[in-house]
Design a protein around this motif. Structure first.
Motif, short mmCIF file in Angstrom:
data_model
loop_
_atom_site.label_atom_id
_atom_site.label_comp_id
_atom_site.label_asym_id
_atom_site.label_seq_id
_atom_site.Cartn_x
_atom_site.Cartn_y
_atom_site.Cartn_z
N CYS A 177 0.85 -1.19 0.00
CA CYS A 177 0.00 0.00 0.00
C CYS A 177 0.89 1.25 0.00
N MET A 178 0.71 2.08 -0.99
CA MET A 178 1.49 3.31 -1.08
C MET A 178 0.85 4.46 -0.31
N ASP A 179 -0.47 4.48 -0.25
CA ASP A 179 -1.14 5.61 0.36
C ASP A 179 -2.59 5.23 0.63
N GLY A 180 -2.91 4.94 1.87
CA GLY A 180 -4.23 4.41 2.17
C GLY A 180 -5.00 5.24 3.16
N GLN A 181 -5.04 6.57 2.99
CA GLN A 181 -5.84 7.39 3.90
C GLN A 181 -7.19 7.69 3.25
N ARG A 182 -8.24 7.17 3.87
CA ARG A 182 -9.59 7.34 3.34
C ARG A 182 -10.52 7.72 4.48
N ILE A 183 -11.54 8.50 4.13
CA ILE A 183 -12.58 8.89 5.08
C ILE A 183 -13.92 8.69 4.41
N ARG A 184 -14.78 7.87 5.01
CA ARG A 184 -16.13 7.67 4.48
C ARG A 184 -17.12 7.95 5.60
N ILE A 185 -18.07 8.82 5.33
CA ILE A 185 -19.11 9.18 6.28
C ILE A 185 -20.45 8.75 5.68
N VAL A 186 -21.16 7.88 6.39
CA VAL A 186 -22.42 7.31 5.91
C VAL A 186 -23.57 7.92 6.70
N GLY A 187 -24.52 8.54 5.98
CA GLY A 187 -25.68 9.12 6.61
C GLY A 187 -26.96 8.39 6.25
N THR A 188 -28.08 8.90 6.72
CA THR A 188 -29.37 8.27 6.44
C THR A 188 -29.81 8.50 5.00
N LYS A 189 -29.28 9.54 4.32
CA LYS A 189 -29.66 9.85 2.95
C LYS A 189 -28.57 9.50 1.93
N ALA A 190 -27.33 9.67 2.33
CA ALA A 190 -26.24 9.58 1.36
C ALA A 190 -24.91 9.36 2.09
N SER A 191 -23.85 9.16 1.31
CA SER A 191 -22.51 8.96 1.85
C SER A 191 -21.52 9.87 1.14
N LEU A 192 -20.48 10.24 1.87
CA LEU A 192 -19.36 11.01 1.33
C LEU A 192 -18.08 10.20 1.53
N GLU A 193 -17.19 10.22 0.54
CA GLU A 193 -15.92 9.51 0.68
C GLU A 193 -14.80 10.31 0.02
N TRP A 194 -13.70 10.48 0.76
CA TRP A 194 -12.52 11.18 0.28
C TRP A 194 -11.29 10.31 0.48
N TRP A 195 -10.40 10.34 -0.50
CA TRP A 195 -9.17 9.55 -0.48
C TRP A 195 -8.03 10.50 -0.79
N ASP A 196 -7.00 10.51 0.05
CA ASP A 196 -5.96 11.52 -0.15
C ASP A 196 -5.09 11.27 -1.38
N SER A 197 -5.18 10.10 -1.99
CA SER A 197 -4.49 9.87 -3.26
C SER A 197 -5.22 10.53 -4.43
N LYS A 198 -6.49 10.89 -4.20
CA LYS A 198 -7.26 11.63 -5.20
C LYS A 198 -7.87 12.84 -4.49
N PRO A 199 -7.00 13.74 -4.03
CA PRO A 199 -7.47 14.80 -3.14
C PRO A 199 -8.38 15.81 -3.80
N ASN A 200 -8.40 15.84 -5.12
CA ASN A 200 -9.23 16.81 -5.84
C ASN A 200 -10.64 16.30 -6.10
N GLN A 201 -10.95 15.08 -5.63
CA GLN A 201 -12.25 14.48 -5.89
C GLN A 201 -12.93 14.10 -4.58
N LEU A 202 -14.24 14.19 -4.58
CA LEU A 202 -15.06 13.79 -3.45
C LEU A 202 -16.24 12.97 -3.97
N LYS A 203 -16.38 11.76 -3.50
CA LYS A 203 -17.52 10.93 -3.89
C LYS A 203 -18.75 11.34 -3.08
N TYR A 204 -19.86 11.53 -3.81
CA TYR A 204 -21.14 11.85 -3.17
C TYR A 204 -22.16 10.86 -3.70
N GLU A 205 -22.59 9.96 -2.85
CA GLU A 205 -23.44 8.85 -3.27
C GLU A 205 -24.78 8.94 -2.54
#
Length: 399
Positions: A269-297
């Motif tokens: 693993c070269m870089d495995g810092q991830r943050i995922r927050i799961v809510g009642t409506k949707a989730s957010l996920e950020w990965w520092d290897s792709k710092p310019n992107q934010l997943k919104y599901e």
């Protein structure tokens, strides 16, 4: 958008303690602080425990040789004699030195920016906080990743109810660079990190997970941990009692649950810092290897990838962007963002501008103390056999 224009009246006169030629973090501090040359000017330093090597290094990065000092105490004494003496110092030294140097700097009338983890105990943190308040000075902590704009985007979206009530927090910061003990044999900077006398009561919990834990607090300021359980391992046996791998389970006061995995033996693993927050409506996920992107599901809708610097992003996010959406930003820009906020905080403190200080989001002394509290609770849980502990106290909780 940031374009280098001044945010304060003049650059702060800045010095470094540590961060010399053999440092793993010194260059990150300098690129962060000096990215906006309207914020800091590096004019002095005690860069190395080897005074001659430190002086040579300081001259090579443009510091006057007469202001390259053999140690921090000499620097404080000599700089205090100058009309143009230093105003703020960065401490980029091993963990076990932070407490004494920070106290000495505050007593010398200097603002402090310090590496993490801040100190070994919460009591030390509270003592230094009281001293900083008495001296009217700022103590900042270099949680460098927290300068990524997408972290503020996540904070804004949660505040706006975009994901609903938070249910699950999933955190990870892992890499594989210490899968063997080779680093301790070849790198002095790695060797001290697994020495309890110098590193403190933890290795990866303090060295890695405090970054991710702080970002989770920044993203979810209203979420408070009620209790946690930590299980830690020393897979490379010579590191014991310090861990090179740990799992932490968390229960939050609002009923949400969380987990964190931190490791330096995640081989490959070269870089495995991830943050995922799961809510009642949707989730957010950020990965520092792709710092310019934010997943919104959003549940029941196509997954979205939000891109930094686009006009649909929150103004608190775009206020820190530097290069425009077509150009990738990363860790250097993140460090520059937190250093700029340190400068704004120091300037506001000097002017007595409490409104600015209250509205500014940056890793301050309280963030540093909370990071210490995180480590203490994790270590206490693990050392008692992996049991649940109440987060704010030392009381053990029955499973």
């Amino acid at each position: 958008m940031l374009n280098g224009e001044k945010k304060i009246a003049r650059p702060l006169r800045w010095a470094m303690i540590g961060g010399g030629r053999t440092s793993q973090v010194g260059y990150k501090h300098r690129t962060g602080a000096l990215r906006d040359n309207t914020a800091f000017q590096l004019i002095a330093g005690a860069f190395d425990i080897d005074a001659e090597r430190g002086k040579e290094f300081g001259v090579n990065i443009g510091v006057d040789e007469n202001r390259c000092y053999p140690d921090y105490r000499t620097m404080f004494t000599e700089e205090a004699k100058r009309e143009d003496g230093i105003e703020v110092v960065t401490i980029a030294t091993p963990n076990g030195t932070h407490y004494e140097i920070t106290k000495a700097a505050l007593n010398a009338g200097l603002h402090v920016i310090c590496e993490k983890p801040l100190f070994f105990t919460v009591e030390e943190g509270e003592e230094v906080k009281e001293l900083a308040e008495k001296q009217g000075k700022i103590v900042g902590v270099t949680y460098g990743y927290s300068g990524n704009q997408m972290v503020l985007q996540m904070r804004a979206m949660i505040e706006q109810g975009k994901i609903g009530e938070i249910r699950v927090v999933d955190l990870q910061y892992t890499h594989g660079f210490n899968a063997t003990d080779q680093g301790e044999k070849t790198s002095a900077a790695q060797k001290w990190r697994v020495d309890p006398k110098v590193a403190g009561p933890s290795f990866v919990l303090g060295d890695l997970s405090t970054h991710t834990y702080y970002m989770s607090e920044l993203i979810m300021p209203e979420m408070k941990i009620k209790k946690l359980l930590c299980d830690r391992q020393s897979f490379v046996g010579t590191r014991a009692p310090l861990e090179d791998n740990a799992f932490v389970m968390m229960h939050y006061e609002n009923g949400a649950v969380g987990r964190l995995w931190t490791s330096s033996i995640n081989a490959g693993c070269m870089d495995g810092q991830r943050i995922r927050i799961v809510g009642t409506k949707a989730s957010l996920e950020w990965w520092d290897s792709k710092p310019n992107q934010l997943k919104y599901e959003v549940q029941g809708e196509p997954a979205q990838t939000l891109i930094r610097a686009m006009p649909y992003m929150d103004e608190t996010c775009n206020a820190d962007e530097r290069l425009g959406a077509l150009h990738q930003e990363g860790l250097s820009e993140a460090w520059a963002n937190i250093y700029l906020k340190f400068a704004v905080a120091i300037d506001a403190k000097n002017r007595g501008d409490e409104d600015t200080l209250k509205s500014l989001v940056y890793p301050d002394i309280d963030a540093g103390i909370q990071g210490i509290r995180w480590i203490e609770n994790c270590v206490r849980s693990a050392d008692n056999g992996g049991v649940w502990v109440e987060f704010e106290t030392k009381k053990l909780v029955q499973a």
